[in-house]
Write a protein that holds these residues in place. Sequence first.
Motif, PDB file in Angstrom:
ATOM      1  N   SER A 129      34.098 -27.909   0.411  1.00 20.62           N
ATOM      2  CA  SER A 129      34.707 -26.893   1.603  1.00 20.62           C
ATOM      3  C   SER A 129      33.793 -26.001   2.063  1.00 20.62           C
ATOM      4  CB  SER A 129      35.755 -26.196   0.908  1.00 20.62           C
ATOM      5  OG  SER A 129      36.844 -27.050   0.358  1.00 20.62           O
ATOM      6  N   SER A 130      32.969 -25.253   1.240  1.00 15.18           N
ATOM      7  CA  SER A 130      32.235 -24.212   2.081  1.00 15.18           C
ATOM      8  C   SER A 130      30.944 -25.039   2.843  1.00 15.18           C
ATOM      9  CB  SER A 130      31.429 -23.320   0.746  1.00 15.18           C
ATOM     10  OG  SER A 130      30.979 -24.020  -0.503  1.00 15.18           O
ATOM     11  N   HIS A 131      30.585 -26.199   2.140  1.00 14.52           N
ATOM     12  CA  HIS A 131      29.633 -26.758   2.893  1.00 14.52           C
ATOM     13  C   HIS A 131      29.812 -27.191   4.153  1.00 14.52           C
ATOM     14  CE1 HIS A 131      26.401 -29.960   3.386  1.00 14.52           C
ATOM     15  NE2 HIS A 131      27.269 -30.592   4.002  1.00 14.52           N
ATOM     16  N   TRP A 132      31.165 -27.711   4.368  1.00 10.90           N
ATOM     17  CA  TRP A 132      31.646 -28.158   5.669  1.00 10.90           C
ATOM     18  C   TRP A 132      32.161 -26.733   6.558  1.00 10.90           C
ATOM     19  CZ3 TRP A 132      30.478 -32.319   8.306  1.00 10.90           C
ATOM     20  CH2 TRP A 132      30.089 -33.557   7.348  1.00 10.90           C
ATOM     21  N   GLN A 133      32.619 -25.839   5.951  1.00 17.24           N
ATOM     22  CA  GLN A 133      32.954 -24.595   6.526  1.00 17.24           C
ATOM     23  C   GLN A 133      31.663 -23.973   7.267  1.00 17.24           C
ATOM     24  OE1 GLN A 133      35.278 -21.885   4.530  1.00 17.24           O
ATOM     25  NE2 GLN A 133      35.334 -20.142   5.895  1.00 17.24           N
ATOM     26  N   LEU A 134      30.349 -24.091   6.552  1.00 14.85           N
ATOM     27  CA  LEU A 134      28.885 -23.657   7.137  1.00 14.85           C
ATOM     28  C   LEU A 134      28.848 -24.529   8.164  1.00 14.85           C
ATOM     29  CD1 LEU A 134      26.663 -21.975   6.652  1.00 14.85           C
ATOM     30  CD2 LEU A 134      25.526 -23.642   5.166  1.00 14.85           C
ATOM     31  N   PHE A 135      28.889 -25.899   8.108  1.00 15.32           N
ATOM     32  CA  PHE A 135      28.630 -26.838   9.125  1.00 15.32           C
ATOM     33  C   PHE A 135      29.267 -26.448  10.539  1.00 15.32           C
ATOM     34  CE2 PHE A 135      29.685 -30.355  11.735  1.00 15.32           C
ATOM     35  CZ  PHE A 135      28.607 -31.177  11.893  1.00 15.32           C
ATOM     36  N   PHE A 136      30.589 -26.154  10.353  1.00 13.05           N
ATOM     37  CA  PHE A 136      31.147 -25.931  11.738  1.00 13.05           C
ATOM     38  C   PHE A 136      30.916 -24.468  12.044  1.00 13.05           C
ATOM     39  CE2 PHE A 136      34.074 -29.169   9.905  1.00 13.05           C
ATOM     40  CZ  PHE A 136      33.924 -30.115  10.721  1.00 13.05           C
ATOM     41  N   ALA A 137      30.578 -23.513  11.410  1.00 14.43           N
ATOM     42  CA  ALA A 137      30.198 -22.187  11.703  1.00 14.43           C
ATOM     43  C   ALA A 137      28.801 -22.308  12.287  1.00 14.43           C
ATOM     44  CB  ALA A 137      30.115 -21.178  10.508  1.00 14.43           C
ATOM     45  N   GLU A 138      28.190 -23.314  12.006  1.00 17.27           N
ATOM     46  CA  GLU A 138      26.595 -23.363  12.667  1.00 17.27           C
ATOM     47  C   GLU A 138      26.674 -24.134  13.927  1.00 17.27           C
ATOM     48  OE1 GLU A 138      24.463 -25.136   9.336  1.00 17.27           O
ATOM     49  OE2 GLU A 138      23.809 -23.093   8.619  1.00 17.27           O
ATOM     50  N   LEU A 139      27.741 -24.252  14.349  1.00 23.54           N
ATOM     51  CA  LEU A 139      27.993 -25.048  15.585  1.00 23.54           C
ATOM     52  C   LEU A 139      28.550 -23.921  16.648  1.00 23.54           C
ATOM     53  CD1 LEU A 139      30.145 -28.450  15.079  1.00 23.54           C
ATOM     54  CD2 LEU A 139      27.699 -27.985  14.756  1.00 23.54           C
ATOM     55  N   GLY A 140      28.571 -22.648  16.081  1.00 25.51           N
ATOM     56  CA  GLY A 140      29.135 -21.652  16.882  1.00 25.51           C
ATOM     57  C   GLY A 140      30.478 -21.103  17.124  1.00 25.51           C
ATOM     58  N   LEU A 141      31.213 -22.309  16.107  1.00 22.58           N
ATOM     59  CA  LEU A 141      32.642 -21.876  16.224  1.00 22.58           C
ATOM     60  C   LEU A 141      33.106 -20.836  15.466  1.00 22.58           C
ATOM     61  CD1 LEU A 141      33.471 -25.811  15.447  1.00 22.58           C
ATOM     62  CD2 LEU A 141      33.865 -24.486  17.734  1.00 22.58           C
ATOM     63  N   ASP A 142      34.133 -20.225  15.886  1.00 19.14           N
ATOM     64  CA  ASP A 142      34.885 -19.116  15.088  1.00 19.14           C
ATOM     65  C   ASP A 142      35.865 -19.698  13.880  1.00 19.14           C
ATOM     66  OD1 ASP A 142      35.920 -16.723  14.126  1.00 19.14           O
ATOM     67  OD2 ASP A 142      37.184 -16.496  15.836  1.00 19.14           O
ATOM     68  N   VAL A 143      35.014 -20.036  12.866  1.00 19.46           N
ATOM     69  CA  VAL A 143      35.913 -20.753  11.720  1.00 19.46           C
ATOM     70  C   VAL A 143      36.761 -19.680  10.993  1.00 19.46           C
ATOM     71  CG1 VAL A 143      35.874 -22.117   9.466  1.00 19.46           C
ATOM     72  CG2 VAL A 143      33.866 -22.308  11.437  1.00 19.46           C
ATOM     73  N   ILE A 144      38.111 -20.192  11.028  1.00 20.59           N
ATOM     74  CA  ILE A 144      39.214 -19.278  10.267  1.00 20.59           C
ATOM     75  C   ILE A 144      39.979 -20.247   9.420  1.00 20.59           C
ATOM     76  CG2 ILE A 144      41.477 -18.270  10.835  1.00 20.59           C
ATOM     77  CD1 ILE A 144      40.195 -18.224  13.780  1.00 20.59           C
ATOM     78  N   ARG A 145      39.647 -19.645   8.054  1.00 24.68           N
ATOM     79  CA  ARG A 145      40.361 -20.436   6.939  1.00 24.68           C
ATOM     80  C   ARG A 145      41.805 -20.031   6.617  1.00 24.68           C
ATOM     81  NH1 ARG A 145      38.077 -22.310   0.744  1.00 24.68           N
ATOM     82  NH2 ARG A 145      36.010 -22.764   1.640  1.00 24.68           N
ATOM     83  N   MET A 146      42.649 -21.167   6.847  1.00 23.12           N
ATOM     84  CA  MET A 146      44.134 -20.642   6.467  1.00 23.12           C
ATOM     85  C   MET A 146      44.765 -21.869   5.923  1.00 23.12           C
ATOM     86  SD  MET A 146      45.808 -20.190  10.345  1.00 23.12           S
ATOM     87  CE  MET A 146      45.105 -18.702  10.667  1.00 23.12           C
ATOM     88  N   THR A 147      46.026 -21.668   5.353  1.00 20.52           N
ATOM     89  CA  THR A 147      46.565 -22.816   4.799  1.00 20.52           C
ATOM     90  C   THR A 147      47.224 -23.411   5.792  1.00 20.52           C
ATOM     91  OG1 THR A 147      48.835 -21.915   4.539  1.00 20.52           O
ATOM     92  CG2 THR A 147      47.411 -21.642   2.657  1.00 20.52           C
ATOM     93  N   PRO A 148      47.610 -24.899   5.507  1.00 15.37           N
ATOM     94  CA  PRO A 148      48.342 -25.665   6.903  1.00 15.37           C
ATOM     95  C   PRO A 148      49.710 -25.048   7.123  1.00 15.37           C
ATOM     96  CG  PRO A 148      47.514 -27.187   5.258  1.00 15.37           C
ATOM     97  CD  PRO A 148      47.264 -25.770   4.708  1.00 15.37           C
ATOM     98  N   ASP A 149      50.294 -24.259   6.321  1.00 17.75           N
ATOM     99  CA  ASP A 149      51.753 -23.809   6.802  1.00 17.75           C
ATOM    100  C   ASP A 149      51.369 -22.321   7.543  1.00 17.75           C
ATOM    101  OD1 ASP A 149      54.761 -23.534   6.699  1.00 17.75           O
ATOM    102  OD2 ASP A 149      54.301 -21.556   5.825  1.00 17.75           O
ATOM    103  N   GLU A 150      50.273 -21.505   7.189  1.00 20.48           N
ATOM    104  CA  GLU A 150      49.871 -20.322   7.792  1.00 20.48           C
ATOM    105  C   GLU A 150      49.500 -20.725   9.171  1.00 20.48           C
ATOM    106  OE1 GLU A 150      47.979 -17.567   4.379  1.00 20.48           O
ATOM    107  OE2 GLU A 150      46.901 -19.026   5.389  1.00 20.48           O
ATOM    108  N   HIS A 151      48.779 -21.705   9.431  1.00 19.31           N
ATOM    109  CA  HIS A 151      48.530 -22.338  10.803  1.00 19.31           C
ATOM    110  C   HIS A 151      49.743 -22.666  11.431  1.00 19.31           C
ATOM    111  CE1 HIS A 151      48.091 -25.567  13.583  1.00 19.31           C
ATOM    112  NE2 HIS A 151      46.801 -25.016  13.876  1.00 19.31           N
TER     113      HIS A 151
END
Lengths: 270, 270
Positions: B150-172
């Motif tokens: 999870s943290s590996h891919w979260q870092l990948f998307f953050a490095e694309l310049g995206l504002d990565v927000i981690r939340m549960t599917p239901d919170e979303h």
Amino acid sequence: MSLGENPSEGYPVAMRIGIVGTGRFGSFWATSLSKHATVLTFNRSDRPTPEGCNAASLSEVGSCDAIMLCVAISAIGEATRELAPHLTDDAVLMDTCSVKVDPARAMVAHAPPHTEIIATHPMFGPDSAGAGISGHPFVFSPVRASERTSSHWQLFFAELGLDVIRMTPDEHDREAAFTQGITHFLGRVLADMDLHPSPIATVGYQKLLEVMQQTCNDPFQLFVDLQQLNEHTGEMRERLQTSLGRLMELLGGSTTDRGPSAVDSSESGS
Amino acid sequence: MSLGENPSEGYPVAMRIGIVGTGRFGSFWATSLSKHATVLTFNRSDRPTPEGCNAASLSEVGSCDAIMLCVAISAIGEATRELAPHLTDDAVLMDTCSVKVDPARAMVAHAPPHTEIIATHPMFGPDSAGAGISGHPFVFSPVRASERTSSHWQLFFAELGLDVIRMTPDEHDREAAFTQGITHFLGRVLADMDLHPSPIATVGYQKLLEVMQQTCNDPFQLFVDLQQLNEHTGEMRERLQTSLGRLMELLGGSTTDRGPSAVDSSESGS
């Protein structure tokens, strides 16, 4: 001087404009005009004098070349009645309301018979034109004015950088009901739903929030008058309710029936 | 390679990402990713290969480090079933849907038991992120994945310049129903009313038109799935209808009863 005496000169530098009503829009408008003319302002109740303007009595305001009413749509008749005894022969009376047919009738009914009348609608406010009024639409509707007077003032407003659009009061009201009218109505509906900023806000949602905030910054009286004194807004609200109902029906209310599968179509939305 | 083997390296340059579904969003997303990874794309029906990507078979796509499903929300189960036999042991399965609970369930139900699963929602599209994806919100919801993955891919998307927000599917889903969900619903309502550009458009009205045009550029399937497969959108639509009804009642439908006089308040609106 009588307006248009020297059309070749455009408008006189010493032109004097009177503003009646220095509420949220009136004070913004008065200050905007003060960069191009001498502006005298009158407000029935005590309010700070708008920047660049001079507080004046109703009779001083009535002696200006043009007097622009910046009061509630539903108060135009009353304001015209109070101003009438103070209007000089050459004064041109204008309103700035977001509805045009009703205020035009009220000005004709209560102004002296010889007073020239032009209805106007600056299609902007302190929020949308905070950076400047240049380029914003300005509806210009001669109601009882010579072409000479009308073109003189149309030129004046055009020289402020406004996008002056000449139309009749009724043409304005129909067009405004389905543009400004629906915007203010939806803005108040969204506020009633208590929408709030979100960390996952899309660009489209941010635009809805801006519409909500901008329309709710205007006086509630404007919202009510826009919806009740423009005879076309009722049709707008009915069409909105019909379209909303049609989509609710299409979706089966709040059911969760699956739509047809569409493996090829993309999903994440703007 | 197994993901996160060398976390200190961030993500490998040679990373391979598979995209299933090259519709409007899928092709936009594939091209965006192709600037940061090798992207293989598969679409069930014949479609042009997105710029910067390589067309591939489902089994080639299944051998990538991550496979992102860009198909209709209602088609995630079917797409996962088709892809399952081709997934290598280290592959991470992701979706990109505008709803999260339903697709997360579908991926868990149809992916091999050992496959790691992460639900995502890029909160943008070709219209809103035409100028670039940097800075836009990207919802990241690990469903069945190690913290390392999870943290590996979260870092990948953050490095694309995206504002990565981690939340549960239901919170979303709850938050999205009252942000993206209401935006798409109102956009379709305005389109059903056939609103059009106007010479007297206010800034606020122009924003409504932009919302209408932007949401109607997305597939109709997205609109239907957003409204039917997110269990919170029904409540959103009901609250919208309640607030609309409350304001209609306040205004007395389409009557033209005058509101109370307010000589002091300003009138022209934003």
